[in-house]
Design a protein around this motif. Structure first.
Motif, mmCIF file in Angstrom:
data_model
loop_
_atom_site.group_PDB
_atom_site.id
_atom_site.type_symbol
_atom_site.label_atom_id
_atom_site.label_comp_id
_atom_site.label_asym_id
_atom_site.label_seq_id
_atom_site.Cartn_x
_atom_site.Cartn_y
_atom_site.Cartn_z
ATOM 1 N N GLY A 17 117.942 27.853 -25.515
ATOM 2 C CA GLY A 17 118.485 26.917 -24.536
ATOM 3 C C GLY A 17 118.286 25.464 -24.889
ATOM 4 O O GLY A 17 119.046 24.592 -24.454
ATOM 5 N N ARG A 18 117.276 25.167 -25.690
ATOM 6 C CA ARG A 18 117.045 23.774 -26.087
ATOM 7 C C ARG A 18 118.173 23.256 -26.975
ATOM 8 O O ARG A 18 118.443 22.055 -27.000
ATOM 9 C CB ARG A 18 115.690 23.634 -26.768
ATOM 10 N N SER A 19 118.841 24.153 -27.668
ATOM 11 C CA SER A 19 120.012 23.753 -28.461
ATOM 12 C C SER A 19 121.133 23.282 -27.538
ATOM 13 O O SER A 19 121.821 22.297 -27.832
ATOM 14 C CB SER A 19 120.500 24.919 -29.322
ATOM 15 N N ASP A 20 121.290 23.972 -26.425
ATOM 16 C CA ASP A 20 122.287 23.558 -25.435
ATOM 17 C C ASP A 20 121.899 22.222 -24.809
ATOM 18 O O ASP A 20 122.773 21.393 -24.504
ATOM 19 C CB ASP A 20 122.432 24.607 -24.339
ATOM 20 N N LEU A 21 120.610 21.991 -24.625
ATOM 21 C CA LEU A 21 120.162 20.709 -24.072
ATOM 22 C C LEU A 21 120.491 19.568 -25.027
ATOM 23 O O LEU A 21 120.824 18.466 -24.590
ATOM 24 C CB LEU A 21 118.669 20.751 -23.751
ATOM 25 N N TYR A 22 120.407 19.819 -26.330
ATOM 26 C CA TYR A 22 120.806 18.800 -27.309
ATOM 27 C C TYR A 22 122.286 18.458 -27.114
ATOM 28 O O TYR A 22 122.665 17.286 -27.065
ATOM 29 C CB TYR A 22 120.549 19.294 -28.737
ATOM 30 N N SER A 23 123.117 19.489 -26.988
ATOM 31 C CA SER A 23 124.551 19.268 -26.775
ATOM 32 C C SER A 23 124.802 18.487 -25.493
ATOM 33 O O SER A 23 125.672 17.604 -25.454
ATOM 34 C CB SER A 23 125.291 20.603 -26.722
ATOM 35 N N ARG A 75 115.195 12.137 -25.017
ATOM 36 C CA ARG A 75 114.429 13.383 -25.141
ATOM 37 C C ARG A 75 115.366 14.569 -25.383
ATOM 38 O O ARG A 75 115.035 15.474 -26.160
ATOM 39 C CB ARG A 75 113.573 13.616 -23.905
ATOM 40 N N LEU A 76 116.518 14.582 -24.761
ATOM 41 C CA LEU A 76 117.491 15.644 -25.026
ATOM 42 C C LEU A 76 117.953 15.624 -26.479
ATOM 43 O O LEU A 76 118.277 16.670 -27.044
ATOM 44 C CB LEU A 76 118.704 15.489 -24.110
ATOM 45 N N LEU A 77 117.977 14.452 -27.088
ATOM 46 C CA LEU A 77 118.488 14.293 -28.452
ATOM 47 C C LEU A 77 117.407 14.334 -29.528
ATOM 48 O O LEU A 77 117.677 14.002 -30.686
ATOM 49 C CB LEU A 77 119.276 12.984 -28.558
ATOM 50 N N TYR A 85 113.120 19.075 -23.743
ATOM 51 C CA TYR A 85 112.677 19.814 -22.563
ATOM 52 C C TYR A 85 112.663 21.295 -22.911
ATOM 53 O O TYR A 85 113.562 21.778 -23.610
ATOM 54 C CB TYR A 85 113.606 19.552 -21.380
ATOM 55 N N PRO A 86 111.680 22.041 -22.427
ATOM 56 C CA PRO A 86 111.615 23.463 -22.760
ATOM 57 C C PRO A 86 112.691 24.308 -22.074
ATOM 58 O O PRO A 86 112.994 25.408 -22.539
ATOM 59 C CB PRO A 86 110.218 23.887 -22.312
ATOM 60 N N SER A 87 113.280 23.783 -21.012
ATOM 61 C CA SER A 87 114.319 24.538 -20.308
ATOM 62 C C SER A 87 115.212 23.578 -19.534
ATOM 63 O O SER A 87 114.840 22.433 -19.264
ATOM 64 C CB SER A 87 113.682 25.530 -19.327
#
Length: 101
Positions: A17-23, A75-77, A85-87
């Motif tokens: 899910g952290r990959s999705d947070l990067y996006s 932080r997302l990037l 973020y962990p989730s």
């Protein structure tokens, strides 16, 4: 598209899910700054940017963005998933409380 993939996806590392947070971070950066955090002329340059260059502070492009929001996007990037973020739930909690720690 390559503009929204997280660095670990280019490396062939495990994703979560952290990959999705990067996006999400890429999308928010674009919404706030009016451009990509890794502008490039070619797809290869975009990939290299995601792997090697830190995203600029969104306030360098839009000084009116609140510091807490710029820190949230930064932080997302983060290049390393462990620094994001962990989730999504924790990211949302941080966003709602205007914290990034």
């Amino acid at each position: 598209t390559v503009e929204y993939l997280a660095p670990e996806q280019f490396r062939g590392s495990p994703i979560d899910g952290r990959s999705d947070l990067y996006s999400l971070g890429v999308t928010l950066f674009e919404m706030l700054a009016g451009r990509s955090p890794q502008p490039a002329g070619t797809r290869l340059e975009t990939v290299v940017g995601h792997l090697q260059r830190a995203a600029p502070d969104v306030r360098a492009l839009r000084p009116e963005v609140p510091a807490w929001l710029a820190a949230f996007v930064a932080r997302l990037l983060e290049k390393e998933p462990s620094q994001r973020y962990p989730s999504a739930g924790e990211a949302l909690t941080s966003l709602r409380s205007h914290r990034t720690g």
